[in-house]
Motif scaffolding. Sequence first.
Motif, PDB file in Angstrom:
ATOM      1  N   THR A 125       0.829  -1.209   0.000  1.00  0.00           N
ATOM      2  CA  THR A 125       0.000   0.000   0.000  1.00  0.00           C
ATOM      3  C   THR A 125       0.859   1.252   0.000  1.00  0.00           C
ATOM      4  O   THR A 125       0.594   2.207  -0.743  1.00  0.00           O
ATOM      5  CB  THR A 125      -0.929  -0.003   1.234  1.00  0.00           C
ATOM      6  N   ALA A 126       1.907   1.271   0.816  1.00  0.00           N
ATOM      7  CA  ALA A 126       2.771   2.449   0.908  1.00  0.00           C
ATOM      8  C   ALA A 126       3.537   2.690  -0.381  1.00  0.00           C
ATOM      9  O   ALA A 126       3.639   3.833  -0.858  1.00  0.00           O
ATOM     10  CB  ALA A 126       3.743   2.288   2.081  1.00  0.00           C
ATOM     11  N   THR A 128       2.804   1.824  -3.363  1.00  0.00           N
ATOM     12  CA  THR A 128       1.963   2.072  -4.539  1.00  0.00           C
ATOM     13  C   THR A 128       1.192   3.373  -4.446  1.00  0.00           C
ATOM     14  O   THR A 128       0.234   3.593  -5.197  1.00  0.00           O
ATOM     15  CB  THR A 128       0.984   0.906  -4.768  1.00  0.00           C
ATOM     16  N   GLY A 129       1.597   4.251  -3.530  1.00  0.00           N
ATOM     17  CA  GLY A 129       1.047   5.596  -3.548  1.00  0.00           C
ATOM     18  C   GLY A 129       0.322   6.056  -2.309  1.00  0.00           C
ATOM     19  O   GLY A 129       0.078   7.249  -2.141  1.00  0.00           O
ATOM     20  N   ARG A 130      -0.043   5.153  -1.406  1.00  0.00           N
ATOM     21  CA  ARG A 130      -0.743   5.560  -0.179  1.00  0.00           C
ATOM     22  C   ARG A 130       0.202   5.341   1.005  1.00  0.00           C
ATOM     23  O   ARG A 130       0.050   4.400   1.768  1.00  0.00           O
ATOM     24  CB  ARG A 130      -2.047   4.782  -0.030  1.00  0.00           C
ATOM     25  N   TRP A 131       1.156   6.242   1.120  1.00  0.00           N
ATOM     26  CA  TRP A 131       2.237   6.062   2.077  1.00  0.00           C
ATOM     27  C   TRP A 131       1.724   6.040   3.521  1.00  0.00           C
ATOM     28  O   TRP A 131       2.088   5.164   4.302  1.00  0.00           O
ATOM     29  CB  TRP A 131       3.264   7.172   1.908  1.00  0.00           C
ATOM     30  N   GLY A 132       0.887   6.992   3.893  1.00  0.00           N
ATOM     31  CA  GLY A 132       0.426   7.089   5.274  1.00  0.00           C
ATOM     32  C   GLY A 132      -0.281   5.839   5.775  1.00  0.00           C
ATOM     33  O   GLY A 132       0.142   5.225   6.766  1.00  0.00           O
ATOM     34  N   PRO A 133      -1.396   5.433   5.122  1.00  0.00           N
ATOM     35  CA  PRO A 133      -2.082   4.219   5.575  1.00  0.00           C
ATOM     36  C   PRO A 133      -1.200   2.974   5.495  1.00  0.00           C
ATOM     37  O   PRO A 133      -1.256   2.107   6.364  1.00  0.00           O
ATOM     38  CB  PRO A 133      -3.281   4.116   4.627  1.00  0.00           C
ATOM     39  N   GLY A 134      -0.392   2.895   4.438  1.00  0.00           N
ATOM     40  CA  GLY A 134       0.464   1.722   4.278  1.00  0.00           C
ATOM     41  C   GLY A 134       1.498   1.614   5.373  1.00  0.00           C
ATOM     42  O   GLY A 134       1.700   0.539   5.954  1.00  0.00           O
ATOM     43  N   GLY A 182       6.990   8.834   0.289  1.00  0.00           N
ATOM     44  CA  GLY A 182       6.233   8.423  -0.889  1.00  0.00           C
ATOM     45  C   GLY A 182       6.832   8.853  -2.205  1.00  0.00           C
ATOM     46  O   GLY A 182       6.096   9.000  -3.192  1.00  0.00           O
ATOM     47  N   ARG A 184       7.976   8.600  -5.675  1.00  0.00           N
ATOM     48  CA  ARG A 184       7.551   7.564  -6.629  1.00  0.00           C
ATOM     49  C   ARG A 184       8.722   6.769  -7.193  1.00  0.00           C
ATOM     50  O   ARG A 184       8.638   5.552  -7.357  1.00  0.00           O
ATOM     51  CB  ARG A 184       6.763   8.207  -7.769  1.00  0.00           C
ATOM     52  N   SER A 187      10.042   4.536  -4.407  1.00  0.00           N
ATOM     53  CA  SER A 187       9.049   3.512  -4.097  1.00  0.00           C
ATOM     54  C   SER A 187       9.034   2.436  -5.173  1.00  0.00           C
ATOM     55  O   SER A 187       8.937   1.235  -4.874  1.00  0.00           O
ATOM     56  CB  SER A 187       7.658   4.139  -3.957  1.00  0.00           C
TER      57      SER A 187
END
Length: 295
Positions: A125-126, A128-134, A182, A184, A187
Motif C-alpha cells: 500500500t505504501a 503504490t502511492g498511499r504512504w500514510g495508511p500503508g 512516498g 515515486r 518507491s
Amino acid sequence: MSDPLVRLYPAAYRAAHGQEIIDVHREMTAELSRPARLRADADLAAHALRVRLRLDSASPAGRFFALAAPFALAAGAVDSGLQLARWYAGLVLSPAPVRVQLSAMDGPWALYMLFSLLVCVGTVTALTGRWGPGVGMAVCGLLGSALRWAVGGHLYDEGATAPLAALLTVAVVLACPPDRRGDRRLSAAAGVMAAVAWFPVVAVRAGTYTRAFGVTTDYGAWPMLVLAFTGAALALRARSPGLRETGAMAVASPPLVAHSYATAWGDLRPVLGALLLLSVVAALTASLQAVRRRR
C-alpha cells in the motif's frame, strides 16, 4: 498552546522563526475543533523534534532516511513474505485438511502470521502511492511482531534479532521527513527490489533446487545480494560515489540480516558474510565511479 511547543525547537531556529511559527499556527488552528487542534499541535511538536534531531528534509540525515525508508519497508516485507510463503507451503503440502490445520494453529503462531501479513499489505500500500495508511499498517505489523516475541518467545531460532530488526525498521521508516515520503521513483525501485528478492526464493523452495541464477538461496544470501546491488544501481544512476546509497541499504537491511540469522539456525557466519557483501559492493561501486570520472 503553541508557545510551549515552539520551545521544542533549537534556540537558534526559534530565534529566527519562532514568532512566525506561532502566528501561522494560531491562524491555522483558530477555527479548528479540539481534536483537530490537538493533531495540529502534535504535528508542530513532531516537526520541532525533527529539527532538533536534524531529521528535517533540509538536513543530510533527513535526506538519508528519506532514501532508506522505502527500502527498509521493502526489506521488512521480503522477510515477512518469505515467512508467509513458508507457512503456506507447509499448509498445502501437509496431508491434513486445511480446515484442521487452521483450527489447530496456536495463538502465537496465528498472531505471527497476521502481523507478517500486515507488514506485506502495508508495504504494498505504501509503495503504490498511499504512504500514510500503508506505513501505519506495516508499523503495526512490525511492532506487533516485536511485542509477540517479547511476550511469547521466538518461533524460530532467531533469538532477539527478529524483534530488534523490527524496531530498527520502524525507526528508519518513521525517521523519514513527512515532505519526502512516498517518492515515486524510490518507491518503484524498492518495490522491484522486494519482488526480485522474494520471488526467486519462493520459486526455488517450491522445487528441488537451492540456487537462483547461480546464487544460493540458503542462509538468506539472495535477498541480501539483491539489496546490495540495488544500492549500487542507485549510485550508478545518480553518478555518486555510492557511500550514501550503500549506507541506506545497510540501514534498511536489519530484517534481511535477521532472516539470514534465523535461516542459518543462529550461525553468525552468514550474517557477517552479508554485511561484508555490502562493503564489497560499495567498494566496487566507488571504484567504478572513479573510473567513469577519469574518462
